[in-house]
Design an enzyme around this catalytic site. Structure first.
Site, PDB file in Angstrom:
ATOM      1  N   LYS A 174      -4.676  -0.993  15.925  1.00  0.00           N
ATOM      2  CA  LYS A 174      -5.167  -0.094  14.775  1.00  0.00           C
ATOM      3  C   LYS A 174      -6.319   0.563  15.412  1.00  0.00           C
ATOM      4  O   LYS A 174      -6.561   1.664  15.223  1.00  0.00           O
ATOM      5  CB  LYS A 174      -5.561  -0.970  13.738  1.00  0.00           C
TER       6      LYS A 174
ATOM      7  N   ILE B  25       0.794  -1.176   0.123  1.00  0.00           N
ATOM      8  CA  ILE B  25       0.000   0.022   0.013  1.00  0.00           C
ATOM      9  C   ILE B  25       1.059   1.226  -0.016  1.00  0.00           C
ATOM     10  O   ILE B  25       0.537   2.034  -0.898  1.00  0.00           O
ATOM     11  CB  ILE B  25      -0.900  -0.029   1.151  1.00  0.00           C
TER      12      ILE B  25
ATOM     13  N   SER C 287      -5.055   2.809   9.723  1.00  0.00           N
ATOM     14  CA  SER C 287      -5.784   1.613  10.696  1.00  0.00           C
ATOM     15  C   SER C 287      -6.095   0.615   9.607  1.00  0.00           C
ATOM     16  O   SER C 287      -5.313   0.017   9.094  1.00  0.00           O
ATOM     17  CB  SER C 287      -6.954   2.382  11.022  1.00  0.00           C
ATOM     18  N   SER C 288      -7.245  -0.171   9.925  1.00  0.00           N
ATOM     19  CA  SER C 288      -7.593  -1.414   9.389  1.00  0.00           C
ATOM     20  C   SER C 288      -9.045  -1.801   9.720  1.00  0.00           C
ATOM     21  O   SER C 288      -9.564  -1.521  10.522  1.00  0.00           O
ATOM     22  CB  SER C 288      -6.600  -2.636   9.641  1.00  0.00           C
TER      23      SER C 288
ATOM     24  N   ASP D 144      13.512   2.855  10.870  1.00  0.00           N
ATOM     25  CA  ASP D 144      12.381   1.951  11.523  1.00  0.00           C
ATOM     26  C   ASP D 144      11.637   2.739  12.537  1.00  0.00           C
ATOM     27  O   ASP D 144      12.267   3.540  13.350  1.00  0.00           O
ATOM     28  CB  ASP D 144      13.546   1.061  12.493  1.00  0.00           C
TER      29      ASP D 144
ATOM     30  N   THR E 221      -1.464  -7.316  -1.257  1.00  0.00           N
ATOM     31  CA  THR E 221       0.059  -7.240  -0.901  1.00  0.00           C
ATOM     32  C   THR E 221       0.462  -8.403  -0.200  1.00  0.00           C
ATOM     33  O   THR E 221       0.042  -9.382   0.137  1.00  0.00           O
ATOM     34  CB  THR E 221       0.143  -6.090   0.277  1.00  0.00           C
TER      35      THR E 221
ATOM     36  N   TYR F  73      -3.272  -6.890  16.769  1.00  0.00           N
ATOM     37  CA  TYR F  73      -3.257  -6.124  15.871  1.00  0.00           C
ATOM     38  C   TYR F  73      -4.349  -5.225  15.719  1.00  0.00           C
ATOM     39  O   TYR F  73      -4.454  -4.073  15.535  1.00  0.00           O
ATOM     40  CB  TYR F  73      -3.197  -7.295  14.456  1.00  0.00           C
TER      41      TYR F  73
END
Ligand SMILES: NC(=O)c1ccc[n+]([C@@H]2O[C@H](COP(=O)([O-])OP(=O)(O)OC[C@H]3O[C@@H](n4cnc5c(N)ncnc54)[C@H](OP(=O)(O)O)[C@@H]3O)[C@@H](O)[C@H]2O)c1
Length: 261
Positions: free
Chosen positions: A163, A23, A145-146, A69, A194, A159
């Site tokens: 987010k 992305i 975010s997701s 990083d 991806t 995860y």
């Protein structure tokens, strides 16, 4: 380069974290196609980041690949310092760097927690902080975010929580940054084609079904559009939020999930 109908970002400078792949790479290409000079942040995939910068420069964009990083705020600060030294201003942050994690409650370790949150949450907070410190009125910050932040998935707690915190961050930071004329929003992608989706997509199934249905076929059932997104389709959302077309939009999370249900 992505074909776009307008150049909404001409004269702007954008920093894209996680720009070496997926992305983030599509976002860097899209923002460049809309006229921005772009800094492509990467962590491990140096060659891919430099290849993308070379491709964009061949098309006339001013592009630069820099290693940082985002789990280390000092490296994030150095990224923005180098971006300023090269381009003299920062108008847009597209914070795309992120890591996936699946793990049942009994298996989650403090090290897992620290790593996932260091990249997905703390990393994005300090990228926003370092970007905002250098932005003038009109600055645009877009975090990632997701769809997972608002959907229950087995063994996806770390995860999803990392987010969900991002969505709370943009909501609250919008109040602080709004008076300076800076907007901050997030994009919440659904399943997108991806490396991350290829490596972890099977995790979205119930544990008893994992491995039985690849993510693209699973989305044929669970997505209104019935397919994975292409990274370019997600990048269009970042470009919108980074542009003047989103001037009155702040503190929100834009779901780009193809109608997931
Ligand atoms: N793909 C999906 O279905 C999906 C869905 C919802 C949300 N997202 C979110 O969208 C973003 C991009 O995902 P993607 O699918 O493009 O992931 P990806 O293909 O795995 O690429 C991850 C990118 O993040 C960078 N990165 C990872 N850890 C980093 C760190 N500590 N510091 C700096 N860069 C780091 C990687 O850099 P190097 O390659 O240089 O190491 C790479 O550019 C992530 O935030 C992800 O959580 C993805």
């Amino acid at each position: 380069m992505t074909a776009v109908s307008c150049a909404r970002l001409r004269g702007k400078v954008a920093v894209v974290t996680g720009g070496s792949r997926g992305i983030g790479a599509a976002v860097a290409s899209r923002l460049a196609a809309e006229g921005a000079a772009v800094v492509i942040g990467y962590r491990g995939n140096e060659q891919a980041a430099h290849d993308l910068a070379a491709t964009l420069n061949a098309d006339g964009t001013r592009a630069l690949a820099l290693r940082a990083d985002v789990a280390d705020p000092d490296q994030t600060e150095a990224l923005f310092e180098q971006a300023m030294a090269r381009f003299g201003r920062i108008d847009v942050l597209a914070s795309c760097a992120g890591v996936e994690h699946f793990g049942a409650l009994e298996n989650i370790t403090p090290a897992d927690f620290d790593h996932v949150f260091a990249v997905n949450t703390r990393g994005q907070l300090f990228a926003a902080q370092r970007a905002a410190a250098r932005m003038s009125a009109g600055g645009k910050i877009v975090l990632t975010s997701s769809i997972s932040a608002t959907r229950a998935v087995f063994e996806h707690t770390l995860y999803a929580a990392s987010k969900a915190a991002v969505e709370a961050m943009v909501l609250n930071l919008s109040a602080e940054l709004g008076r300076r004329g800076i907007t901050i929003n997030a994009v919440a992608p659904g399943g997108t084609a991806t490396d991350m989706a290829a490596e972890h997509g099977a995790g979205y199934q119930h544990p008893q079904l994992r491995g039985t249905l690849p993510l693209p076929q699973w989305l044929e059932v669970h997505g209104a559009l019935g397919r994975l997104a292409q990274p370019q389709e997600i990048a269009a959302g970042y470009a919108f939020l980074a542009s003047g077309d989103a001037a009155y939009l702040t503190g929100r999370t834009l779901p780009l999930d193809g109608g997931y249900f």
